[in-house]
Write a protein that holds these residues in place. Structure first.
Motif, mmCIF file in Angstrom:
data_model
loop_
_atom_site.group_PDB
_atom_site.id
_atom_site.type_symbol
_atom_site.label_atom_id
_atom_site.label_comp_id
_atom_site.label_asym_id
_atom_site.label_seq_id
_atom_site.Cartn_x
_atom_site.Cartn_y
_atom_site.Cartn_z
ATOM 1 N N ASN A 48 -1.110 -13.757 -6.048
ATOM 2 C CA ASN A 48 -2.101 -13.297 -7.032
ATOM 3 C C ASN A 48 -1.452 -12.401 -8.087
ATOM 4 O O ASN A 48 -1.805 -12.457 -9.269
ATOM 5 N N ALA A 49 -0.495 -11.578 -7.667
ATOM 6 C CA ALA A 49 0.192 -10.686 -8.602
ATOM 7 C C ALA A 49 0.987 -11.486 -9.624
ATOM 8 O O ALA A 49 0.973 -11.182 -10.819
ATOM 9 N N GLU A 50 1.675 -12.531 -9.164
ATOM 10 C CA GLU A 50 2.463 -13.358 -10.076
ATOM 11 C C GLU A 50 1.580 -14.020 -11.126
ATOM 12 O O GLU A 50 1.980 -14.191 -12.281
ATOM 13 N N ALA A 51 0.352 -14.358 -10.723
ATOM 14 C CA ALA A 51 -0.582 -15.000 -11.659
ATOM 15 C C ALA A 51 -1.072 -14.036 -12.726
ATOM 16 O O ALA A 51 -1.566 -14.459 -13.777
ATOM 17 N N MET A 52 -0.915 -12.727 -12.476
ATOM 18 C CA MET A 52 -1.364 -11.706 -13.421
ATOM 19 C C MET A 52 -0.233 -11.186 -14.295
ATOM 20 O O MET A 52 -0.395 -10.216 -15.032
ATOM 21 N N TYR A 53 0.929 -11.830 -14.235
ATOM 22 C CA TYR A 53 2.093 -11.365 -14.987
ATOM 23 C C TYR A 53 1.832 -11.370 -16.496
ATOM 24 O O TYR A 53 1.236 -12.292 -17.037
ATOM 25 N N SER A 54 2.308 -10.318 -17.162
ATOM 26 C CA SER A 54 2.230 -10.241 -18.615
ATOM 27 C C SER A 54 3.373 -9.398 -19.141
ATOM 28 O O SER A 54 3.647 -8.319 -18.616
ATOM 29 N N GLU A 55 4.034 -9.866 -20.174
ATOM 30 C CA GLU A 55 5.144 -9.108 -20.761
ATOM 31 C C GLU A 55 4.660 -7.860 -21.479
ATOM 32 O O GLU A 55 5.450 -6.980 -21.807
ATOM 33 N N ASP A 56 3.357 -7.776 -21.728
ATOM 34 C CA ASP A 56 2.808 -6.650 -22.487
ATOM 35 C C ASP A 56 2.564 -5.409 -21.623
ATOM 36 O O ASP A 56 2.160 -4.369 -22.134
ATOM 37 N N ASN A 57 2.786 -5.507 -20.299
ATOM 38 C CA ASN A 57 2.428 -4.407 -19.398
ATOM 39 C C ASN A 57 3.624 -3.572 -18.941
ATOM 40 O O ASN A 57 3.485 -2.749 -18.037
ATOM 41 N N ALA A 58 4.771 -3.776 -19.560
ATOM 42 C CA ALA A 58 6.010 -3.196 -19.052
ATOM 43 C C ALA A 58 5.966 -1.683 -18.881
ATOM 44 O O ALA A 58 6.562 -1.140 -17.954
ATOM 45 N N ASP A 59 5.263 -0.971 -19.753
ATOM 46 C CA ASP A 59 5.267 0.492 -19.703
ATOM 47 C C ASP A 59 4.030 1.068 -19.018
ATOM 48 O O ASP A 59 3.843 2.281 -19.004
ATOM 49 N N GLU A 60 3.196 0.215 -18.456
ATOM 50 C CA GLU A 60 1.961 0.689 -17.839
ATOM 51 C C GLU A 60 2.169 1.056 -16.372
ATOM 52 O O GLU A 60 3.108 0.605 -15.728
ATOM 53 N N ALA A 61 1.266 1.887 -15.854
ATOM 54 C CA ALA A 61 1.242 2.218 -14.431
ATOM 55 C C ALA A 61 -0.073 1.699 -13.860
ATOM 56 O O ALA A 61 -1.139 1.946 -14.417
ATOM 57 N N LEU A 62 0.008 0.976 -12.781
ATOM 58 C CA LEU A 62 -1.166 0.340 -12.186
ATOM 59 C C LEU A 62 -1.813 1.246 -11.152
ATOM 60 O O LEU A 62 -1.141 1.763 -10.257
ATOM 61 N N ASP A 63 -3.136 1.452 -11.253
ATOM 62 C CA ASP A 63 -3.890 2.186 -10.246
ATOM 63 C C ASP A 63 -4.245 1.206 -9.134
ATOM 64 O O ASP A 63 -5.056 0.302 -9.314
ATOM 65 N N MET A 64 -3.638 1.371 -7.968
ATOM 66 C CA MET A 64 -3.854 0.455 -6.851
ATOM 67 C C MET A 64 -4.792 1.021 -5.787
ATOM 68 O O MET A 64 -4.846 0.513 -4.664
ATOM 69 N N SER A 65 -5.545 2.053 -6.116
ATOM 70 C CA SER A 65 -6.387 2.724 -5.126
ATOM 71 C C SER A 65 -7.360 1.787 -4.427
ATOM 72 O O SER A 65 -7.649 1.944 -3.239
ATOM 73 N N LYS A 66 -7.895 0.814 -5.138
ATOM 74 C CA LYS A 66 -8.897 -0.092 -4.565
ATOM 75 C C LYS A 66 -8.277 -1.373 -4.003
ATOM 76 O O LYS A 66 -8.996 -2.256 -3.534
ATOM 77 N N TRP A 67 -6.961 -1.488 -4.046
ATOM 78 C CA TRP A 67 -6.293 -2.671 -3.503
ATOM 79 C C TRP A 67 -6.233 -2.584 -1.974
ATOM 80 O O TRP A 67 -6.412 -1.506 -1.384
ATOM 81 N N SER A 68 -5.965 -3.689 -1.329
ATOM 82 C CA SER A 68 -5.898 -3.712 0.136
ATOM 83 C C SER A 68 -4.703 -2.908 0.641
ATOM 84 O O SER A 68 -3.739 -2.672 -0.103
ATOM 85 N N ASP A 69 -4.761 -2.503 1.910
ATOM 86 C CA ASP A 69 -3.652 -1.745 2.492
ATOM 87 C C ASP A 69 -2.379 -2.578 2.537
ATOM 88 O O ASP A 69 -1.271 -2.051 2.381
ATOM 89 N N VAL A 70 -2.528 -3.877 2.757
ATOM 90 C CA VAL A 70 -1.357 -4.760 2.756
ATOM 91 C C VAL A 70 -0.691 -4.745 1.378
ATOM 92 O O VAL A 70 0.531 -4.609 1.261
ATOM 93 N N ALA A 71 -1.505 -4.857 0.331
ATOM 94 C CA ALA A 71 -0.969 -4.840 -1.033
ATOM 95 C C ALA A 71 -0.302 -3.507 -1.352
ATOM 96 O O ALA A 71 0.768 -3.473 -1.977
ATOM 97 N N LYS A 72 -0.916 -2.414 -0.930
ATOM 98 C CA LYS A 72 -0.348 -1.094 -1.206
ATOM 99 C C LYS A 72 1.038 -0.950 -0.583
ATOM 100 O O LYS A 72 1.919 -0.289 -1.144
ATOM 101 N N ASN A 73 1.222 -1.554 0.583
ATOM 102 C CA ASN A 73 2.520 -1.465 1.242
ATOM 103 C C ASN A 73 3.607 -2.241 0.498
ATOM 104 O O ASN A 73 4.790 -2.083 0.788
ATOM 105 N N MET A 74 3.204 -3.086 -0.434
ATOM 106 C CA MET A 74 4.166 -3.834 -1.254
ATOM 107 C C MET A 74 4.003 -3.492 -2.732
ATOM 108 O O MET A 74 4.275 -4.312 -3.619
ATOM 109 N N ALA A 75 3.581 -2.280 -3.004
ATOM 110 C CA ALA A 75 3.204 -1.890 -4.370
ATOM 111 C C ALA A 75 4.318 -2.082 -5.383
ATOM 112 O O ALA A 75 4.090 -2.546 -6.505
ATOM 113 N N ARG A 76 5.547 -1.740 -5.019
ATOM 114 C CA ARG A 76 6.645 -1.877 -5.978
ATOM 115 C C ARG A 76 6.882 -3.337 -6.345
ATOM 116 O O ARG A 76 7.022 -3.687 -7.521
ATOM 117 N N THR A 77 6.921 -4.198 -5.332
ATOM 118 C CA THR A 77 7.146 -5.621 -5.588
ATOM 119 C C THR A 77 5.991 -6.226 -6.372
ATOM 120 O O THR A 77 6.196 -7.018 -7.301
#
Length: 222
Positions: A48-77
């Motif tokens: 799902n993350a790969e499907a959301m890829y955009s070159e325009d987001n390079a300098d942004e920080a993503l708020d992952m608070s509402k993401w699943s615990d599994v996703a949070k454990n892979m936040a950097r990737t």
């Protein structure tokens, strides 16, 4: 097969070792095995993350608070596959970051932790270890600080392939930077933030310097 090993997860999912170890711990025990259920959730989150890829987001920080615990454990990737520069999340899923930043000293705490991450990455780049690293200025209310660090291999163009006498290829991966993640507690909530700090390719930098100097030399002789 009852599950996937940490090394299997790193290879099959393309995640960091510390992320795979975090997935391993999700079933309540660290036994070097990641359950099929957690592995499947991880695979779906990365897809799902790969499907959301955009070159325009390079300098942004993503708020992952509402993401699943599994996703949070892979936040950097996940953030890297989305083309995003970094991430942050809170254990309080209902927390409004912007409101907290405006009304609380949370902004100062996060800025200090962000500075800590940068200095830690610089220290590791120079000393190859966190041992001996010190940071001054941790704000009141911040406790339980932990840093996860992994080598970053994001650029495959500088990797080297060699072949043995039987024609079998061996790939030598070149470290392209440092992936860093900081966990900490502030006023009762647990937070995490992280990003990748890429190291400059010294050979390319030296090449560019040589080209610039050569250009200046030609100009001076004209």
């Amino acid at each position: 097969m009852s599950g996937f090993s940490v090394n299997d997860a790193m290879a099959k999912l393309g995640i960091y070792k510390s992320e795979a170890e975090a997935l391993d711990a999700m079933d309540g025990k660290k036994d070097g095995k990641i359950s099929k259920d957690i592995f499947t959730q991880a695979q779906e989150a990365l897809t799902n993350a790969e499907a959301m890829y955009s070159e325009d987001n390079a300098d942004e920080a993503l708020d992952m608070s509402k993401w699943s615990d599994v996703a949070k454990n892979m936040a950097r990737t996940i953030t890297q596959r989305m083309g995003i520069g970094g991430f942050i999340y809170s254990s309080n899923k209902s927390e409004d970051f912007q409101t907290k930043m405006d009304e609380d000293t949370l902004e100062s705490a996060h800025e200090d932790m962000d500075e800590l991450a940068g200095e830690a990455a610089d220290y590791i780049a120079e000393h190859k270890t966190l041992e001996g690293f010190k940071f001054k200025g941790v704000p009141n209310g911040v406790t339980n600080i932990k840093i996860n660090v992994d080598d970053y291999y994001g650029n495959s163009e500088n990797d080297v392939i060699s072949f043995d006498s039987d024609g079998k290829a061996v790939v030598e991966k070149v470290i392209d930077g440092i992936s860093i993640e900081i966990h900490y507690t502030y006023n009762g909530n647990d937070y995490a933030m992280g990003a990748v700090v890429e190291t400059e390719d010294e050979s390319m930098a030296n090449k560019e310097i040589a080209q610039a100097e050569s250009g200046q030399s030609k100009m001076s002789t004209q």
